[in-house]
Design a protein around this motif. Structure first.
Motif, short mmCIF file in Angstrom:
data_model
loop_
_atom_site.label_atom_id
_atom_site.label_comp_id
_atom_site.label_asym_id
_atom_site.label_seq_id
_atom_site.Cartn_x
_atom_site.Cartn_y
_atom_site.Cartn_z
N ALA A 213 -35.56 36.05 -45.61
CA ALA A 213 -36.14 36.88 -46.68
C ALA A 213 -37.65 36.98 -46.44
O ALA A 213 -38.24 36.09 -45.84
CB ALA A 213 -35.88 36.24 -48.04
N PRO A 214 -38.25 38.07 -46.89
CA PRO A 214 -37.64 39.19 -47.60
C PRO A 214 -36.91 40.18 -46.70
O PRO A 214 -36.17 41.03 -47.19
CB PRO A 214 -38.85 39.87 -48.26
CG PRO A 214 -39.96 39.63 -47.30
CD PRO A 214 -39.72 38.25 -46.76
N CYS A 215 -37.14 40.06 -45.38
CA CYS A 215 -36.58 41.05 -44.45
C CYS A 215 -35.06 40.97 -44.40
O CYS A 215 -34.50 39.89 -44.18
CB CYS A 215 -37.14 40.82 -43.05
SG CYS A 215 -38.94 40.71 -42.96
N PRO A 216 -34.34 42.08 -44.54
CA PRO A 216 -32.89 42.08 -44.38
C PRO A 216 -32.45 42.34 -42.94
O PRO A 216 -31.28 42.64 -42.69
CB PRO A 216 -32.44 43.22 -45.31
CG PRO A 216 -33.57 44.19 -45.23
CD PRO A 216 -34.83 43.39 -45.05
N HIS A 217 -33.39 42.25 -41.99
CA HIS A 217 -33.09 42.53 -40.59
C HIS A 217 -34.15 41.86 -39.71
O HIS A 217 -35.16 41.35 -40.21
CB HIS A 217 -33.10 44.05 -40.34
CG HIS A 217 -34.41 44.69 -40.69
ND1 HIS A 217 -35.50 44.66 -39.85
CD2 HIS A 217 -34.83 45.35 -41.80
CE1 HIS A 217 -36.52 45.26 -40.41
NE2 HIS A 217 -36.14 45.70 -41.60
N ALA A 218 -33.91 41.87 -38.41
CA ALA A 218 -34.87 41.32 -37.44
C ALA A 218 -35.50 42.42 -36.59
O ALA A 218 -36.17 42.13 -35.60
CB ALA A 218 -34.18 40.30 -36.54
N ALA A 219 -35.31 43.67 -36.99
CA ALA A 219 -35.91 44.79 -36.26
C ALA A 219 -37.40 44.87 -36.58
O ALA A 219 -37.88 44.22 -37.50
CB ALA A 219 -35.21 46.09 -36.67
N PRO A 220 -38.16 45.65 -35.81
CA PRO A 220 -39.58 45.84 -36.14
C PRO A 220 -39.74 46.35 -37.56
O PRO A 220 -38.92 47.14 -38.05
CB PRO A 220 -40.05 46.87 -35.11
CG PRO A 220 -39.12 46.69 -33.95
CD PRO A 220 -37.78 46.34 -34.55
#
Length: 321
Positions: A213-220
């Motif tokens: 969190a907070p990111c729902p992904h590991a992409a840029p």
């Protein structure tokens, strides 16, 4: 959001006999140093009066930001129940209080703090009220971590902005080495704070960390300047807080950013709401960061059924789904 009652009472006791003019002056000086992100070799809270100014004006806000970040972590990893905490740049124990409130089963905490004045206050506030065994260690975040043992939860809040930019990659690398399970970084919700979070995020992903969190992904990160990712918590002001800041309203909004990274693979993460919702009759618009790595506004209306009802309840910083 308010401070836990024992912490609030402890702070009130420490401040009750401080002359208001002296507290106001110390608060102004402290605020100027933080806003300028000064790195002049002096500790922001090296003196006792600066610590008390922090208790009066900044502790409620930083506690709210830290607690919100821990709540997001607990939601993303409901199986995570840390027994040990390592907090770097611990201040008066803000993270210790928030972690103990989130996970009462916390058993042990090591709190690294350079300022003797801050350590003294932190120990006083926690004595007899925090169940976990707390060890306060004198140390600088950038040079004194060699003899520190790993912990389930490693945290560093409102500290990266005090570190020289050239020293940040080494510090983040050392924090990750000390992380047995999960690392939490909290920074001011400014464009500069976001850039520090982004740099740490990229370094951690390259080291094999899984974003929670907070990111729902590991992409840029899909956001582009002049936009930046940050969140907000409304903080109730005490009487002393209002007097010191000469404020009329009984609350303030603390803007912050955070990042949680784990050694365990992250479960599926729903979209994150990145801004205050925009409502209307029978509709709501949410700015979302999505699991596919994209971000943007999305309209939900009554025809979307259950999804609309969930979107209407969602607030800035919440997940959707």
């Amino acid at each position: 959001m308010e401070l836990p009652a024992p912490l609030r009472h402890g702070v009130d006791s420490l401040l009750e006999k401080i002359p208001l003019p002296a507290l106001k002056q110390a608060a102004r000086t402290l605020s100027e140093r933080y806003r300028a992100e000064l790195r002049d070799g002096r500790l922001h809270m090296g003196e006792e009066m600066a610590v008390k100014a922090y208790l009066a004006t900044r502790l409620p806000a930083t506690y709210a930001a830290v607690r919100a970040s821990l709540d997001a972590l607990a939601y993303a990893r409901p199986d995570f129940h840390p027994k040990t905490l390592l907090d770097i740049g611990a201040g008066p124990g803000t993270m210790l209080w928030a972690t103990s409130d989130t996970w009462p089963e916390l058993e042990q905490a090591v709190l690294v703090e350079a300022s003797a004045a801050v350590r003294k206050v932190g120990q006083s506030l926690a004595a007899g009220t925090i169940a976990a065994r707390a060890e306060w260690v004198a140390g600088d975040a950038t040079i004194d971590l060699d003899d520190i043992k790993p912990a389930d939860l490693v945290s560093i809040a409102y500290v990266l902005d005090e570190v020289a930019p050239a020293s940040l990659p080494k510090l983040v690398g050392r924090l990750w080495q000390l992380t047995a399970d999960t690392l939490l970084i909290v920074e001011p919700g400014t464009p500069a704070g976001w850039q520090r979070i982004l740099a740490a995020r990229q370094q951690l992903i390259e080291a094999g960390a899984h974003m929670l969190a907070p990111c729902p992904h590991a992409a840029p990160c899909p956001l582009k300047p002049q936009d930046w990712c940050h969140f907000s918590r409304r903080v109730a002001r005490s009487r002393v807080h209002r007097l010191v800041k000469e404020a009329d309203v009984p609350w303030e909004d603390e803007k912050f950013n955070y990042l949680t990274a784990s050694r365990r693979p992250a479960p599926a993460r729903p979209a994150r709401v990145l801004a205050p919702p925009k409502g209307g009759s029978g509709k709501v618009v949410l700015k979302l960061c999505r699991p596919d790595g994209s971000a943007g506004e999305q309209l939900f209306s009554k025809r979307d059924g259950d999804v609309f009802r969930a979107a209407r309840r969602a607030d800035w910083g919440d997940t959707l789904g």
